[in-house]
Scaffold this motif. Structure first.
Motif, PDB file in Angstrom:
ATOM      1  N   LEU A 214       0.832  -1.215   0.000  1.00 58.56           N
ATOM      2  CA  LEU A 214       0.000   0.000   0.000  1.00 58.56           C
ATOM      3  C   LEU A 214       0.866   1.265   0.000  1.00 58.56           C
ATOM      4  CD1 LEU A 214      -2.919  -0.963   2.417  1.00 58.56           C
ATOM      5  CD2 LEU A 214      -2.959  -0.771  -0.075  1.00 58.56           C
ATOM      6  N   LEU A 215       1.933   1.247   0.812  1.00 58.39           N
ATOM      7  CA  LEU A 215       2.802   2.422   0.861  1.00 58.39           C
ATOM      8  C   LEU A 215       3.541   2.603  -0.457  1.00 58.39           C
ATOM      9  CD1 LEU A 215       4.314   2.314   4.457  1.00 58.39           C
ATOM     10  CD2 LEU A 215       2.709   3.959   3.511  1.00 58.39           C
ATOM     11  N   ARG A 216       3.954   1.482  -1.050  1.00 52.29           N
ATOM     12  CA  ARG A 216       4.646   1.564  -2.331  1.00 52.29           C
ATOM     13  C   ARG A 216       3.719   2.179  -3.372  1.00 52.29           C
ATOM     14  NH1 ARG A 216       9.143   2.514  -3.916  1.00 52.29           N
ATOM     15  NH2 ARG A 216       9.961   1.156  -2.333  1.00 52.29           N
ATOM     16  N   LEU A 217       2.455   1.744  -3.371  1.00 47.69           N
ATOM     17  CA  LEU A 217       1.483   2.316  -4.301  1.00 47.69           C
ATOM     18  C   LEU A 217       1.330   3.815  -4.044  1.00 47.69           C
ATOM     19  CD1 LEU A 217      -1.300  -0.412  -4.452  1.00 47.69           C
ATOM     20  CD2 LEU A 217       0.351   0.200  -6.226  1.00 47.69           C
ATOM     21  N   PHE A 218       1.301   4.180  -2.765  1.00 45.37           N
ATOM     22  CA  PHE A 218       1.151   5.608  -2.457  1.00 45.37           C
ATOM     23  C   PHE A 218       2.327   6.419  -3.001  1.00 45.37           C
ATOM     24  CE2 PHE A 218       2.137   9.265   0.285  1.00 45.37           C
ATOM     25  CZ  PHE A 218       1.025  10.044   0.006  1.00 45.37           C
ATOM     26  N   VAL A 219       3.551   5.964  -2.765  1.00 48.50           N
ATOM     27  CA  VAL A 219       4.680   6.805  -3.186  1.00 48.50           C
ATOM     28  C   VAL A 219       4.806   6.877  -4.708  1.00 48.50           C
ATOM     29  CG1 VAL A 219       5.954   6.432  -1.045  1.00 48.50           C
ATOM     30  CG2 VAL A 219       6.481   5.017  -3.023  1.00 48.50           C
ATOM     31  N   GLU A 220       4.219   5.907  -5.416  1.00 50.63           N
ATOM     32  CA  GLU A 220       4.245   5.971  -6.884  1.00 50.63           C
ATOM     33  C   GLU A 220       3.036   6.721  -7.448  1.00 50.63           C
ATOM     34  OE1 GLU A 220       6.679   4.908  -8.725  1.00 50.63           O
ATOM     35  OE2 GLU A 220       7.814   3.888  -7.155  1.00 50.63           O
ATOM     36  N   SER A 221       2.042   6.965  -6.603  1.00 51.52           N
ATOM     37  CA  SER A 221       0.804   7.600  -7.078  1.00 51.52           C
ATOM     38  C   SER A 221       1.037   9.091  -7.324  1.00 51.52           C
ATOM     39  CB  SER A 221      -0.288   7.431  -6.025  1.00 51.52           C
ATOM     40  OG  SER A 221      -0.042   8.314  -4.944  1.00 51.52           O
ATOM     41  N   PRO A 222       0.112   9.733  -8.038  1.00 51.74           N
ATOM     42  CA  PRO A 222       0.259  11.187  -8.232  1.00 51.74           C
ATOM     43  C   PRO A 222       0.426  11.918  -6.899  1.00 51.74           C
ATOM     44  CG  PRO A 222      -1.504  10.347  -9.614  1.00 51.74           C
ATOM     45  CD  PRO A 222      -1.033   9.191  -8.771  1.00 51.74           C
ATOM     46  N   ALA A 223      -0.438  11.603  -5.927  1.00 56.95           N
ATOM     47  CA  ALA A 223      -0.355  12.309  -4.647  1.00 56.95           C
ATOM     48  C   ALA A 223       1.012  12.094  -3.991  1.00 56.95           C
ATOM     49  CB  ALA A 223      -1.471  11.845  -3.713  1.00 56.95           C
TER      50      ALA A 223
ATOM     51  N   ILE B 167      -4.304   8.364  -4.592  1.00 58.80           N
ATOM     52  CA  ILE B 167      -3.192   7.829  -3.795  1.00 58.80           C
ATOM     53  C   ILE B 167      -2.893   6.369  -4.121  1.00 58.80           C
ATOM     54  CG2 ILE B 167      -3.567   9.427  -1.879  1.00 58.80           C
ATOM     55  CD1 ILE B 167      -4.806   7.097  -0.330  1.00 58.80           C
ATOM     56  N   PHE B 168      -3.483   5.816  -5.166  1.00 60.27           N
ATOM     57  CA  PHE B 168      -3.263   4.394  -5.420  1.00 60.27           C
ATOM     58  C   PHE B 168      -2.599   4.024  -6.749  1.00 60.27           C
ATOM     59  CE2 PHE B 168      -6.225   3.415  -1.875  1.00 60.27           C
ATOM     60  CZ  PHE B 168      -5.311   2.658  -1.167  1.00 60.27           C
ATOM     61  N   SER B 169      -3.105   4.567  -7.843  1.00 58.64           N
ATOM     62  CA  SER B 169      -2.538   4.118  -9.126  1.00 58.64           C
ATOM     63  C   SER B 169      -1.310   4.943  -9.492  1.00 58.64           C
ATOM     64  CB  SER B 169      -3.594   4.222 -10.212  1.00 58.64           C
ATOM     65  OG  SER B 169      -4.167   5.506 -10.175  1.00 58.64           O
ATOM     66  N   PRO B 170      -0.277   4.295  -9.984  1.00 60.95           N
ATOM     67  CA  PRO B 170       0.973   4.992 -10.280  1.00 60.95           C
ATOM     68  C   PRO B 170       0.784   6.147 -11.270  1.00 60.95           C
ATOM     69  CG  PRO B 170       1.260   2.637 -10.434  1.00 60.95           C
ATOM     70  CD  PRO B 170      -0.194   2.872 -10.258  1.00 60.95           C
ATOM     71  N   LEU B 171       1.491   7.223 -11.019  1.00 62.88           N
ATOM     72  CA  LEU B 171       1.409   8.391 -11.895  1.00 62.88           C
ATOM     73  C   LEU B 171       1.830   8.033 -13.318  1.00 62.88           C
ATOM     74  CD1 LEU B 171       0.968  11.455 -12.174  1.00 62.88           C
ATOM     75  CD2 LEU B 171       3.308  11.789 -11.454  1.00 62.88           C
ATOM     76  N   ILE B 172       2.879   7.214 -13.437  1.00 62.65           N
ATOM     77  CA  ILE B 172       3.395   6.940 -14.785  1.00 62.65           C
ATOM     78  C   ILE B 172       2.496   5.994 -15.571  1.00 62.65           C
ATOM     79  CG2 ILE B 172       5.858   7.420 -14.501  1.00 62.65           C
ATOM     80  CD1 ILE B 172       6.183   4.404 -13.903  1.00 62.65           C
TER      81      ILE B 172
END
Lengths: 329, 251
Positions: A169-178, B113-118
């Motif tokens: 979940l944290l990995r998804l967060f740090v890769e997410s736009p937010a 906060i879930f799906s990757p930006l790229i």
């Protein structure tokens, strides 16, 4: 995404392979490490991805732990108790964070320290509910609907799986736009504001998520330890988790988890030889900070990149230069 | 109607008055250059227009709407974008990631906060378009701190342009550049589409006269002249400030 999948598979393999080699004592230690790793990752999230260094993060851990201990006397459902811990600590993080994020650097450090100590005193003073300085035992029993979990091995797997889930979940967060935007704000707040981002919303979001996760770690700890005391919210514990994050590596997710493992292991290992184990820990921290900025995880990454680079140059003679996609990360 | 209207703004830092009743108008698509000796208050004026510093009195209007009380991050959404005098980029991120961050500001999923930006195809496509348009596709994976100074300044402009602003404020785009880089930047600024109005603070007179439709001269926090390049070139007071040694106070 492929990298994440590979990392998760490795983590799952690790969690399920460890019981084959560990003694009962080792299993217990590993269980505690998983819980502390979740806690350390929650602090690592705001330290390494939002630039907020909190010295009161144990406050949320305590809230989660006491939620299970106090409300668990009346409510048996594990799911409900865990949800309550997350929601209560998250809400408290949201409300206090709205004030705290207006400060920065040292002031943030001081105000979070005050917050943690406030909770510490609160748990101490609310004796009728919390047992005060004596602490209280936890009567709630971990049960996910497959029967009560009481054996060390049962706890081990629950905490191991929880660690993996929250890592994902944290990995998804740090890769997410937010997540990316929060990191951008940490690096350059004025620029992000000029680009059109409401920086406070993102800081508050990160702080709230972090607080909620710390609360969950505290709740898991209450089940595991079957005893809670005000020390779970004290500044010593906040300091210890910060040491875990720094030893492991700020700015990564697995770094703090690694730091937690090393910290807990050394704490248990050294305390069998000497009561003065914090001295050794302190010396180690000084050595780590002086010798390499970035903590243990960066040494591992450095070693890996050296290895990969050597392999690459070996291949490059016969093959095309680095392919387009590979240089990204 | 003018796009940007600055009305009698003043700004003091404690006892030092930096801006005194400064007024300014910028029309859509106009190239408006602000010049003035060091300490004239040019950068402060930019900070006041973009609400990085609060103004003491006066007002700023964008498209007829008063913006001087709005938080800084609202301005980008209203079509005002800016660069900074010092490089103000994300050094540890790559060129591509910098552009991602600039583009995501206007996306509805910026709170996701879930799906990757790229994994977002629209942002990848727009990034590619920008990289191709500015001919820097080959630098996309380079960390910004490893770019040359000139390239960093270019990226600075490009990030500010990513939100398709109506008005772009450039704070000393050529400061610290070599003559060759300065010429390149000047050329690049001239190539910016007329759909965007420019307000530029600039010291290099060659650049100023190459791009300006209108020039405003700021001195000791006051506007002493606002006019066409020719008017400014032939103005006695301006000559005095720039070439007269400054012994004589302006009238």
């Amino acid at each position: 995404m492929k990298k994440l999948l590979l990392g998760v598979v490795l983590l799952i393999a690790l969690v399920f392979a460890m019981p084959l080699v560990l003694s009962d004592f080792g299993i217990n230690l590993a269980t505690e490490i998983y819980i502390m790793a979740i806690f350390a990752m929650s602090l690592g999230l705001i330290m390494g991805y939002a630039g907020m260094v909190s010295l009161g993060h144990a406050g949320f851990f305590g809230i989660g732990a006491y939620t299970v201990a106090v409300i668990g006397q009346h409510v048996a459902n594990t799911y409900l108790l865990l949800l309550l811990s997350v929601v209560i600590s998250g809400l408290i993080a949201l409300v206090t964070g709205a004030v705290f994020i207006r400060t920065s650097k040292f002031y943030f450090l001081m105000i979070t320290l005050a917050f943690g100590q406030l909770l510490y005193v609160l748990f101490w003073q609310l004796k009728p509910w919390t047992g005060g300085a004596d602490g209280m035992s936890v009567s709630a029993i971990l049960n996910f609907g497959f029967g009560e979990i009481v054996s060390p091995n049962g706890f081990y797997y629950v905490m191991g799986i929880a660690f993996i889930i929250f890592y994902i979940l944290l990995r998804l967060f740090v890769e997410s736009p937010a997540g990316k935007i929060t990191k951008g704000i940490m690096e350059n707040e004025a620029r992000m504001s000029a680009l059109g981002y409401n920086v406070r919303v993102y800081k508050l979001l990160a702080y709230t998520l972090s607080g909620a996760l710390a609360g969950l770690a505290g709740a898991l700890y209450a089940y595991f330890n079957v005893f809670v005391s005000p020390d779970l919210s004290g500044w010593m514990f906040s300091g210890q988790v910060m040491v875990m994050v720094i030893i492991g590596g700020v700015g990564t997710l697995l770094g703090p988890a690694l730091g937690a493992s090393v910290f807990i292991y050394l704490q248990n290992f050294m305390s069998t030889y000497t009561e003065r184990w914090p001295m050794v820990m302190g010396a180690l921290l000084v050595a780590l900070v002086l010798a390499g900025k970035g903590g243990l995880i960066h040494w591992l990454q450095h070693g890996k990149s050296l290895f990969v680079a050597r392999k690459r140059t070996g291949e490059a003679v016969s093959q095309q230069p680095v392919k387009k996609g590979e240089a990204v990360h | 109607m003018s796009l940007l209207r600055v009305e009698n703004i003043s700004k003091s830092f404690k006892t030092l008055q930096v801006l005194r009743d400064v007024s300014l108008e910028v029309n859509p698509g106009e190239r408006h250059v602000i010049i003035g000796p060091n300490g004239a208050g040019k950068t402060t004026l930019f900070h006041c227009i973009t609400n990085i510093l609060p103004i003491d009195s006066g007002a700023v209007y964008l498209d007829g709407k008063e913006i001087s009380k709005l938080p800084a991050h609202h301005l980008a959404h209203l079509g005002m974008s800016r660069t900074f005098q010092k490089n103000n980029l994300f050094g540890d991120l790559t060129v591509e990631e910098n552009i991602h961050l600039a583009l995501a500001a206007k996306k509805p999923y910026r709170y996701d906060i879930f799906s990757p930006l790229i994994s977002r195809t629209d942002i990848r496509k727009e990034t590619n378009d920008i990289l191709e348009q500015w001919e820097i596709s080959n630098r996309r994976h380079v960390k910004v701190k490893h770019l040359s100074y000139g390239e960093q300044r270019l990226l600075e402009v490009l990030l500010a342009m990513a939100s398709n602003p109506k008005i772009l404020l450039l704070d000393e785009p050529t400061s610290g550049m070599s003559p060759a880089e300065t010429a390149q930047t000047s050329e690049m600024i001239q190539k910016l589409p007329r759909s965007v109005a420019l307000v530029v603070v600039e010291h290099d007179m060659d650049v100023v006269f190459a791009i300006a439709d209108r020039i405003t001269v700021l001195h000791h926090g006051e506007v002493i002249l606002s006019g066409s390049p020719d008017e400014v070139r032939n103005n006695e007071v301006v000559k005095e400030i720039y070439f007269g040694g400054g012994a004589k106070k302006h009238a």
